[in-house]
Design a protein around this motif. Structure first.
Motif, mmCIF file in Angstrom:
data_model
loop_
_atom_site.group_PDB
_atom_site.id
_atom_site.type_symbol
_atom_site.label_atom_id
_atom_site.label_comp_id
_atom_site.label_asym_id
_atom_site.label_seq_id
_atom_site.Cartn_x
_atom_site.Cartn_y
_atom_site.Cartn_z
ATOM 1 N N SER A 2 0.832 -1.210 0.000
ATOM 2 C CA SER A 2 0.000 0.000 0.000
ATOM 3 C C SER A 2 0.865 1.257 0.000
ATOM 4 C CB SER A 2 -0.918 -0.001 1.219
ATOM 5 O OG SER A 2 -1.655 1.194 1.309
ATOM 6 N N GLN A 3 1.901 1.228 0.783
ATOM 7 C CA GLN A 3 2.793 2.384 0.851
ATOM 8 C C GLN A 3 3.487 2.606 -0.491
ATOM 9 O OE1 GLN A 3 5.370 2.577 4.360
ATOM 10 N NE2 GLN A 3 3.959 1.207 5.455
ATOM 11 N N GLN A 29 1.163 4.127 -3.005
ATOM 12 C CA GLN A 29 1.024 5.571 -2.793
ATOM 13 C C GLN A 29 2.187 6.327 -3.425
ATOM 14 O OE1 GLN A 29 0.554 6.308 1.401
ATOM 15 N NE2 GLN A 29 -1.314 5.051 1.555
ATOM 16 N N LEU A 30 3.287 5.612 -3.581
ATOM 17 C CA LEU A 30 4.469 6.216 -4.198
ATOM 18 C C LEU A 30 4.514 5.943 -5.694
ATOM 19 C CD1 LEU A 30 7.116 5.321 -1.461
ATOM 20 C CD2 LEU A 30 6.023 7.540 -1.855
ATOM 21 N N ASN A 52 3.997 -0.293 -8.226
ATOM 22 C CA ASN A 52 3.138 -1.470 -8.081
ATOM 23 C C ASN A 52 3.998 -2.733 -7.971
ATOM 24 O OD1 ASN A 52 0.682 -0.026 -8.288
ATOM 25 N ND2 ASN A 52 0.958 0.083 -10.519
#
Length: 208
Positions: free
Chosen positions: A198-199, A202-203, A206
């Motif tokens: 998930s982090q 956000q960056l 994938n």
């Protein structure tokens, strides 16, 4: 004329005759005693058993007949159960004769592995009996009898001589504790991976 030697000879002859007669009499008496003893020994076992001894004998029969049945049927059934030999469909040759794995043993106990879960341990050769009913009604007696059998079974009779010691696992209780611990660790790792994924997302990164 001196007749003393002749008299002495006659006396000696009479003594011999008396001795022979006495021995014959004793021999005849001994023969009669032998015949009577043989007759008594043949007759005694054919007499009826006293009531108290009859009851004792029946109790002893339970033990001796039970031991014979145990040796001839129950012990081999336990050995087949423990060494992958249950059922008409045999296990793979690789597993045959080796102790059950932890998963197989637990499957039998929990009821998910067949035919072990329906093991006929008391009446292995008599299909008209359902041992599960017997277990339900006489569980304590069956367990006590099986414990006596198991106390005299060697590891070799359960196939442990066919596997290396390092292939033998812990107890099932220890296995379940270990599996639970590993599951907790696995869940924690999966949760951490999801958090990292998930982090990264956000960056803009994938990951599979």
């Amino acid at each position: 004329m001196n007749t003393t030697p002749q008299i002495d000879a006659i006396a000696a002859f009479d003594q011999v005759k008396q001795a022979v007669a006495a021995l014959r009499h004793e021999y005849r008496q001994a023969g009669e005693a032998v015949a009577k003893l043989e007759a008594d020994m043949a007759t005694l076992p054919q007499m009826r058993a006293p009531f108290d001894d009859m009851k004792r004998g029946i109790v002893e029969l339970i033990d001796t007949a039970g031991q014979r049945y145990t040796d001839d049927h129950i012990k081999p059934a336990l050995m087949r159960f423990a060494t992958n030999g249950m059922g008409s469909i045999s296990r793979s040759n690789e597993e045959s004769g080796k102790p059950l794995t932890l998963a197989a043993l637990d499957g039998a106990v929990s009821g998910s592995r067949f035919p072990e879960a329906r093991a006929q341990l008391v009446h292995p050769d008599k299909s008209q009996f359902d041992d599960l009913v017997f277990y339900a009604l006489c569980a304590d007696a069956v367990k006590a009898a099986l414990v006596r059998v198991l106390d005299n079974i060697t590891p070799e009779e359960f196939g442990y001589n066919t596997v290396h010691p390092d292939k033998i696992g812990p107890t099932r209780a220890e296995m379940f504790r270990q599996l639970d611990q590993w599951q907790q660790q696995l869940d924690a790792h999966k949760a951490r991976r999801a958090d990292i994924r998930s982090q990264l997302a956000q960056l803009g990164v994938n990951v599979a």
